[in-house]
Design a protein around this motif. Structure first.
Motif, PDB file in Angstrom:
ATOM      1  N   ASN A 436       0.804  -1.222   0.000  1.00  0.00           N
ATOM      2  CA  ASN A 436       0.000   0.000   0.000  1.00  0.00           C
ATOM      3  C   ASN A 436       0.844   1.283   0.000  1.00  0.00           C
ATOM      4  O   ASN A 436       0.329   2.365  -0.196  1.00  0.00           O
ATOM      5  N   ALA A 437       2.157   1.108   0.207  1.00  0.00           N
ATOM      6  CA  ALA A 437       3.033   2.292   0.132  1.00  0.00           C
ATOM      7  C   ALA A 437       3.608   2.492  -1.273  1.00  0.00           C
ATOM      8  O   ALA A 437       4.350   3.455  -1.512  1.00  0.00           O
ATOM      9  N   ILE A 438       3.260   1.592  -2.188  1.00  0.00           N
ATOM     10  CA  ILE A 438       3.836   1.677  -3.537  1.00  0.00           C
ATOM     11  C   ILE A 438       3.446   2.961  -4.285  1.00  0.00           C
ATOM     12  O   ILE A 438       4.301   3.604  -4.892  1.00  0.00           O
ATOM     13  N   PRO A 439       2.149   3.345  -4.265  1.00  0.00           N
ATOM     14  CA  PRO A 439       1.797   4.557  -5.033  1.00  0.00           C
ATOM     15  C   PRO A 439       2.629   5.780  -4.629  1.00  0.00           C
ATOM     16  O   PRO A 439       3.151   6.487  -5.490  1.00  0.00           O
ATOM     17  N   THR A 440       2.760   6.006  -3.339  1.00  0.00           N
ATOM     18  CA  THR A 440       3.547   7.151  -2.869  1.00  0.00           C
ATOM     19  C   THR A 440       5.000   7.014  -3.312  1.00  0.00           C
ATOM     20  O   THR A 440       5.628   7.977  -3.778  1.00  0.00           O
ATOM     21  N   PHE A 441       5.528   5.809  -3.172  1.00  0.00           N
ATOM     22  CA  PHE A 441       6.908   5.538  -3.548  1.00  0.00           C
ATOM     23  C   PHE A 441       7.130   5.834  -5.037  1.00  0.00           C
ATOM     24  O   PHE A 441       8.068   6.543  -5.415  1.00  0.00           O
ATOM     25  N   LEU A 442       6.239   5.318  -5.873  1.00  0.00           N
ATOM     26  CA  LEU A 442       6.405   5.499  -7.321  1.00  0.00           C
ATOM     27  C   LEU A 442       6.255   6.960  -7.722  1.00  0.00           C
ATOM     28  O   LEU A 442       6.993   7.473  -8.550  1.00  0.00           O
ATOM     29  N   LYS A 443       5.266   7.630  -7.112  1.00  0.00           N
ATOM     30  CA  LYS A 443       5.048   9.038  -7.448  1.00  0.00           C
ATOM     31  C   LYS A 443       6.291   9.858  -7.098  1.00  0.00           C
ATOM     32  O   LYS A 443       6.688  10.748  -7.859  1.00  0.00           O
ATOM     33  N   SER A 444       6.907   9.524  -5.965  1.00  0.00           N
ATOM     34  CA  SER A 444       8.096  10.291  -5.566  1.00  0.00           C
ATOM     35  C   SER A 444       9.273   9.986  -6.500  1.00  0.00           C
ATOM     36  O   SER A 444      10.128  10.821  -6.735  1.00  0.00           O
ATOM     37  N   LYS A 445       9.287   8.795  -7.069  1.00  0.00           N
ATOM     38  CA  LYS A 445      10.379   8.428  -7.973  1.00  0.00           C
ATOM     39  C   LYS A 445      10.348   9.211  -9.279  1.00  0.00           C
ATOM     40  O   LYS A 445      11.383   9.513  -9.866  1.00  0.00           O
ATOM     41  N   VAL A 446       9.145   9.475  -9.753  1.00  0.00           N
ATOM     42  CA  VAL A 446       9.050  10.107 -11.071  1.00  0.00           C
ATOM     43  C   VAL A 446       8.834  11.618 -10.992  1.00  0.00           C
ATOM     44  O   VAL A 446       8.845  12.294 -12.010  1.00  0.00           O
ATOM     45  N   SER A 447       8.611  12.130  -9.795  1.00  0.00           N
ATOM     46  CA  SER A 447       8.334  13.568  -9.696  1.00  0.00           C
ATOM     47  C   SER A 447       9.630  14.371  -9.686  1.00  0.00           C
ATOM     48  O   SER A 447      10.679  13.869  -9.366  1.00  0.00           O
TER      49      SER A 447
END
Lengths: 447, 313
Positions: A436-447
């Motif tokens: 459930n922490a993946i969306p935040t993790f991915l968003k931070s990776k590409v931002s």
């Protein structure tokens, strides 16, 4: 009741002739009791003993097919009340009902829709299994024409002929006898005539009565007429009837060895509202039906029912697996993040769901770990730095990426050092421990 | 051979738990047989359904269910009243999702005010849920329990990592409590034991063995629930007798089958009905496995599950 090995041994010739392939009669008896061999393997046993053993060794719920050919559906042979005890054996057939007065166009369209209903889900081919043709016209010729039309337009689908008039049924059954249709419409009043038709054409038969008491008497009667492939219709109307009757019938067969109810069950889930119909059908699927009849096959409805059936009939001892592959989410480019996980279906579903939720274009490598989850696969030595490195190198993914960064599940952060050593030129990033922490993790990776 | 109805009698019984106040109070559980088998035992209370609302606009909900609430969901109190007055909700589940550090990281104090405002606006029973962030929930749910003191709410979810403070708050303010573990009967049992060892009355507990959507692990939830029920009834395991929660909506309305438009997946049919059917079939499967309390999102799914329940009793 099933006999023990010793009880069976007493009925055998005790000659130790070895013709059955076993060294002694006792060894053969033990194998018979375990269900691993047929009594017919003994050439010298008496007919009387054969009958006794046949009766005793018959499965508690009789098993036979609905329909013919590759798409025939096996029914019955269930052994347990709860799926956590042992896998439910033969998944419930989904049948759609059509009335003979619906008109040729509607009948053709329905039959064709059934014939084309197959979809693929997690590697299984799923389809509407049968068409029930209901006689509402009261006109034999019209009914036969409708049955023939369905048979022609859905050439491989199992057929259920639903009509209470023996004369009408006889003509229709003869027209499609090679399809071994299930004859539905047998009550106490017409049992002999219907059983004769079933016997003459080698078809299975539905016994319909009001309640399990009357139904037990009817199945014995039909059996007396020489038909043994019987499907139970207890007259269940409400969802409550379905749950209670089906539970009682299965309990009686499994726990009390009550033969008159040791047959597969058919339930109607037909309701005016399509979503309510899906809900009631799901009650029947979860609670022991072998055939559930619905009135329409909207794609969304059959998808939900196929999926529920698949869930209920999954083997609880074998983890569901997803095919090893690099799955692309939301049209990734060469720059998109690249993650890895194992091929336990639940792991895959949860991780891929969260990746999709993030709406961040990404790639997810799903590595074959024999269906184990990340931590279990690591503990079992199937998700190790060496194996991951080998998989990544052989996958050819390097050609598709502009970067060499692999995101590892947080649960196996311990592997990151070893993996960097084995995957030369790659950066290993430790991802979240929980999906459930993946969306935040991915968003931070590409931002 | 004549047919004798094969009845089973169980020594155990599911605990009856009530929540809410006055004539709107709801009781769940209390059965001494498996779900809906009233021919052999008592099933005094039917499964209850709570409508899920959130303390911030549900931007992450897919359109099918987002559209239902588009005129009311910008304000939590309006949303709650809509569920109670227009949708005739029997209960409401307020999820304090904005408190999650990855969302708005709203403070526990802010949230407490929302809880008070919602309680002032409705009279149906309220379930108050955190954001499922272990550390944050420990603060948020304590503040929420205090803000709702005296309303006989259900507070949750207490998990292994944060149960102590949440249990203490539920105890102090006389609420019911959801104990949640992850798809494992032994973990569920262990957590119930830990919580009751703190002096929390087992007759105020509700077990959440973790839900899963149809096609996404439903079979695990289904079997864990059946095993919990059998342990409580057949083996009379006192720690496995609280009613069971099925938090269905949040698991259903994030999977592909409820999100993907028909244009992308023509084999799956209409997205609208597909989503509603998905929530309906998931919930129906849960109640057959033993769920006593459902949390759901789409009114049509709620309506059809209610009709199914009415057929089942």
């Amino acid at each position: 009741m099933a006999l023990t090995g010793i009880q069976i041994f007493k009925l055998l010739p005790k000659t130790n002739c070895k013709k059955c392939g076993f060294p002694t009669c006792l060894a053969f008896a033990m194998k018979l009791a375990a269900g691993g061999v047929e009594i017919s393997a003994c050439p010298d046993v008496s007919d009387e003993t054969k009958a006794t053993l046949g009766e005793a060794s018959a499965p508690p719920i009789r098993s036979f097919a609905l329909g013919t050919g590759d798409k025939a559906v096996k029914m019955g042979a269930e052994n347990v009340m709860f799926r956590h005890d042992k896998k439910f054996v033969n998944p419930c057939a989904i049948a759609v009902n059509i009335k003979d007065d619906a008109g040729d166009d509607a009948i053709s369209a329905m039959a064709e829709a059934v014939a084309n209903s197959e979809i693929d889900r997690v590697g299984q081919k799923l389809r509407v299994d049968a068409i029930s043709i209901e006689c509402v016209s009261g006109d034999s010729a019209k009914y036969e024409a409708a049955v023939k039309l369905v048979a022609e337009k859905a050439p491989e689908t199992a057929l259920i002929l639903n009509c209470k008039d023996a004369g009408t049924i006889e003509a229709a059954v003869k027209a499609v006898a090679d399809r071994k249709p299930l004859i539905n419409g047998t009550t106490d009043g017409n049992a002999e005539a219907m059983a004769d038709i079933a016997k003459a054409n080698g078809c299975p038969i539905v016994a319909s009565a009001n309640g399990l008491d009357a139904l037990s008497a009817l199945t014995e009667k039909i059996k007396g007429f020489g038909v043994e492939d019987i499907v139970l219709d207890s007259g269940a109307r409400t969802a409550k009837d379905i749950v209670e009757h089906n539970t009682q019938a299965r309990r009686a067969a499994l726990k009390k060895s009550f033969k008159p109810l040791g047959y597969p069950v058919i339930n109607s889930a037909i309701r005016d509202d399509a979503i309510l119909e899906a809900s009631i059908a799901s009650v029947a699927i979860a609670k022991y039906a072998s055939i559930v009849v619905i009135s329409s096959i909207e794609k969304w409805k059959t998808l939900a029912l196929f999926t529920q059936r698949q869930n209920i009939y999954t083997d609880p001892q074998v983890p569901m697996q997803v095919e090893q592959n690099i799955y692309e989410m939301a049209e990734p480019t060469a720059d998109s993040p690249f993650m890895i996980t194992t091929n336990f279906s639940l792991t895959y579903f949860i991780v891929s769901g969260e990746v999709e939720n993030s709406k961040v274009p990404s790639r997810l490598a799903v590595m074959d770990c024999e269906g184990l989850s990340v931590l279990t696969a690591w503990a079992a030595g199937k998700f190790t730095a060496t194996k991951i490195a080998q998989y990544i190198k052989e996958s050819g993914i390097e050609d598709k990426l502009s970067h060499k960064e692999l995101i590892l599940p947080g649960q196996v952060a311990i592997l990151s050092g070893a993996l960097e050593d084995k995957l030369e030129g790659w950066t290993i990033t430790v991802g979240p421990r929980e999906a459930n922490a993946i969306p935040t993790f991915l968003k931070s990776k590409v931002s | 051979m004549s047919f004798v109805v094969p009845k089973e009698t169980f020594s155990g019984k599911v605990l009856a738990v009530d929540f809410g106040k006055d004539d709107k109070k709801i009781t769940i559980g209390g059965e001494n047989t498996l779900p809906f088998l009233s021919f052999e035992g008592e099933c005094p209370n039917k499964p209850a359904i709570a409508y899920e609302i959130q303390d911030c606009p549900p931007d992450d909900w897919p359109e099918t269910v987002l559209n239902v609430y588009k005129d009311v969901s910008s304000d939590t109190v309006t949303w709650a009243k809509y569920c109670q007055d227009e949708l005739k909700a029997d209960a409401i589940a307020l999820r304090l999702i904005s408190t999650h550090p990855d969302r708005d990281d709203r403070s526990a104090e802010d949230t407490a005010q929302t809880v008070k405002d919602v309680l002032a606006a409705i009279n149906v029973p309220l379930i108050i849920l955190g954001s499922n962030h272990i550390e944050k929930d420990a603060n948020v749910l304590v503040a929420a329990a205090e803000a709702s003191s005296g309303n006989n709410c259900i507070i949750g979810k207490a998990q292994e990592g944060n149960y102590k403070t949440i249990v203490a708050a539920a105890l102090a303010h006389n609420h019911k409590l959801i104990a949640m573990s992850e798809l494992d009967i032994n973990l569920a049992k262990q957590l119930n034991i830990l919580i009751t060892q703190m002096g929390f009355d087992k007759t105020k507990l509700i077990t959440d063995p973790m839900c899963a959507a149809l096609g996404y692990g439903l079979e695990y939830t289904y079997s864990v629930m059946e095993r919990i029920r059998l342990a409580g009834l057949a083996q009379n395991d006192q720690t496995m007798q609280p009613p069971i929660l099925g938090d269905v909506g949040m698991y259903v309305w994030k999977i592909k089958e409820t999100i993907a438009p028909e244009a992308d997946v023509p084999d799956w049919g209409s997205i609208e009905e597909r989503g509603i059917a998905w929530e309906t079939v998931t919930a129906t499967s849960m109640i057959l496995a033993g769920t006593n309390l459902l949390i759901m999102r789409h009114p049509k799914a709620v309506e059809n599950v209610k009709k199914t329940i009415d057929e089942l009793i």
